[in-house]
Design an enzyme around this catalytic site. Structure first.
Site, mmCIF file in Angstrom:
data_model
loop_
_atom_site.group_PDB
_atom_site.id
_atom_site.type_symbol
_atom_site.label_atom_id
_atom_site.label_comp_id
_atom_site.label_asym_id
_atom_site.label_seq_id
_atom_site.Cartn_x
_atom_site.Cartn_y
_atom_site.Cartn_z
ATOM 1 N N SER A 30 0.822 -1.223 0.000
ATOM 2 C CA SER A 30 0.000 0.000 0.000
ATOM 3 C C SER A 30 0.844 1.256 0.000
ATOM 4 C CB SER A 30 -0.859 0.058 1.268
ATOM 5 O OG SER A 30 -1.818 -0.934 1.270
ATOM 6 N N HIS A 61 -3.293 0.535 -4.496
ATOM 7 C CA HIS A 61 -2.751 -0.677 -5.123
ATOM 8 C C HIS A 61 -3.046 -0.627 -6.608
ATOM 9 C CE1 HIS A 61 -1.424 -3.406 -1.868
ATOM 10 N NE2 HIS A 61 -2.146 -2.586 -1.137
ATOM 11 N N HIS A 91 -5.590 -9.177 -1.279
ATOM 12 C CA HIS A 91 -5.680 -9.477 0.150
ATOM 13 C C HIS A 91 -6.849 -10.429 0.416
ATOM 14 C CE1 HIS A 91 -3.840 -5.476 -0.208
ATOM 15 N NE2 HIS A 91 -3.151 -5.782 0.871
ATOM 16 N N TYR A 93 -8.942 -10.015 2.783
ATOM 17 C CA TYR A 93 -10.134 -9.240 3.166
ATOM 18 C C TYR A 93 -10.939 -8.746 1.964
ATOM 19 C CZ TYR A 93 -7.162 -5.095 2.377
ATOM 20 O OH TYR A 93 -6.339 -4.164 1.823
ATOM 21 N N GLU A 94 -10.334 -8.778 0.758
ATOM 22 C CA GLU A 94 -11.105 -8.395 -0.434
ATOM 23 C C GLU A 94 -12.098 -9.493 -0.821
ATOM 24 O OE1 GLU A 94 -8.523 -6.243 -3.541
ATOM 25 O OE2 GLU A 94 -7.070 -7.117 -2.175
ATOM 26 N N ALA A 121 2.612 -2.258 4.344
ATOM 27 C CA ALA A 121 2.323 -1.240 5.353
ATOM 28 C C ALA A 121 1.850 -1.994 6.593
ATOM 29 C CB ALA A 121 1.224 -0.322 4.849
ATOM 30 N N MET A 219 -2.073 -7.092 7.218
ATOM 31 C CA MET A 219 -3.090 -7.961 6.615
ATOM 32 C C MET A 219 -2.577 -8.622 5.329
ATOM 33 S SD MET A 219 -6.217 -5.253 6.995
ATOM 34 C CE MET A 219 -6.354 -4.197 8.454
ATOM 35 N N SER A 220 -1.261 -8.796 5.217
ATOM 36 C CA SER A 220 -0.727 -9.343 3.953
ATOM 37 C C SER A 220 0.547 -10.127 4.232
ATOM 38 C CB SER A 220 -0.425 -8.190 2.984
ATOM 39 O OG SER A 220 0.663 -7.409 3.458
ATOM 40 N N ASN A 243 1.615 3.481 11.040
ATOM 41 C CA ASN A 243 0.866 4.008 12.195
ATOM 42 C C ASN A 243 1.226 3.164 13.399
ATOM 43 O OD1 ASN A 243 -0.873 1.992 10.487
ATOM 44 N ND2 ASN A 243 -1.560 1.762 12.608
ATOM 45 N N HIS A 255 -7.423 4.705 6.861
ATOM 46 C CA HIS A 255 -6.620 4.309 5.702
ATOM 47 C C HIS A 255 -5.879 5.530 5.156
ATOM 48 C CE1 HIS A 255 -5.287 1.929 2.337
ATOM 49 N NE2 HIS A 255 -5.930 2.667 1.449
HETATM 50 N N1 HPA Z 1 -3.191 -2.965 11.501
HETATM 51 C C1 HPA Z 1 -3.312 -3.840 10.498
HETATM 52 N N2 HPA Z 1 -2.891 -3.584 9.260
HETATM 53 C C2 HPA Z 1 -2.291 -2.402 9.040
HETATM 54 C C3 HPA Z 1 -2.135 -1.441 10.045
HETATM 55 C C4 HPA Z 1 -2.617 -1.750 11.356
HETATM 56 O O1 HPA Z 1 -2.511 -0.951 12.314
HETATM 57 N N3 HPA Z 1 -1.509 -0.370 9.479
HETATM 58 C C5 HPA Z 1 -1.280 -0.698 8.181
HETATM 59 N N4 HPA Z 1 -1.763 -1.921 7.898
#
Ligand code: HPA
Length: 292
Positions: A30, A61, A91, A93-94, A121, A219-220, A243, A255
């Site tokens: 990302s 993406h 991903h 989650y998609e 990320a 998540m990847s 973050n 996001h």
């Molecule tokens: N959690 C999960 N996935 C992420 C995060 C997070 O804080 N930041 C970027 N991808």
């Protein structure tokens, strides 16, 4: 259609559309897609043109395969590294299956890459991490609730029970550490935990993940790491800490914040990749076109 047939079909299409024989595969996460501007002699193929590839649905993406060559900008006459870059990933989650998520990575492996470099990320769990830090992944915890190798094993691709003692190749880790020191980029290090998402974690979940030994959450990456290890391809991976994970600060996660901080980390990531990629073992091709 049988997985191996689908992979061969995708790989043939790519081979017929590009003269590059990649030695290194790269996945850009990302907000990290701009690395492709550092690649020369590029051929770019949108995912929706490649047989059996799906297009990503997430903002940030792009959904392109970029083939080309990379040299260290500081020594342009050094041997080039032929690369195949997934600019954008799929991903869980998609709504995709693990098989679909791992398919583009497996296709790169079919093209003959020796090493796979993954970027993502991630949220920082380790309290010493700061936004826009880079973290070298030295191990992972798979909490996605699934595994790309679930189902009948294709023994032509790899073993039924692959060893993951060194899921992230130690030699590649050392190259990345030394490259980071040379370009003055602070490289944190730690364990990446993958959840399916798409919700960010609750503060209670982040406390649990920290107690488990995780330093960053995302998540990847884990599906691609497992699929590449199964196929005998070495893996290296870097997280951009976009973050601090939920509850580490009282700030809510968006996001948009993740994308903004990916932009801050990307400058460091680009200088690290420029320095590290040409130094990775086994991926250079000498000027004659021979493999080292
Ligand atoms: N959690 C999960 N996935 C992420 C995060 C997070 O804080 N930041 C970027 N991808």
């Amino acid at each position: 259609m049988h997985l191996q047939k689908r992979l061969v079909e995708a790989a043939r299409f790519i081979e017929n559309n590009s003269p590059i024989k990649p030695r290194l595969g790269i996945v850009l996460g990302s907000g990290l897609g701009s690395y492709v501007d550092h690649v020369k002699n590029t051929v770019s193929i949108p995912y929706d043109q490649i047989p059996n590839f799906l297009a990503p649905s997430v903002e940030g993406h792009e959904g392109r395969l970029v083939l080309g060559t990379v040299t260290n900008p500081k020594s342009p006459n050094s041997p080039a590294v032929p690369v195949a870059i997934l600019q954008g990933r799929l991903h869980l989650y998609e709504g995709h299956s693990m098989d679909q998520v791992a398919f583009p990575t497996r296709t790169l492996c079919m093209l003959g890459i020796d090493t796979l470099l993954l970027t993502n990320a991630a949220g920082g769990i380790n309290p010493s991490f700061r936004e826009a830090d880079l973290m070298l992944i030295n191990d992972h915890i798979n909490l996605m609730g699934d595994n790309p190798l679930r189902g009948p094993n294709l023994k032509e691709l790899g073993p039924r029970f692959p060893d993951l003692t060194e899921a992230y190749n130690k030699e590649c880790q050392e190259v990345l550490r030394q490259a980071a020191a040379r370009v003055n980029v602070t490289l944190r290090e730690g364990v990446y935990v993958a959840l399916s998402g798409p919700t960010y974690e609750t503060p209670a979940e982040v406390r649990m993940l920290r107690a488990m030994g995780a330093d960053a959450v995302g998540m990847s990456t884990v599906p691609e790491t497992i699929a590449a290890n199964h196929l005998g391809v070495r893996v290296a991976a870097i997280s951009c800490i976009t973050n601090l994970a939920a509850g580490i600060t009282s700030q809510k996660l968006t996001h948009a914040e993740v994308m903004t901080n990916a932009g801050r980390a990307v400058t460091k990531l680009l200088s690290l990749l420029d320095e590290a990629i040409p130094a990775l073992p086994h991926v250079q091709v000498q000027k004659s076109g021979d493999k080292p």
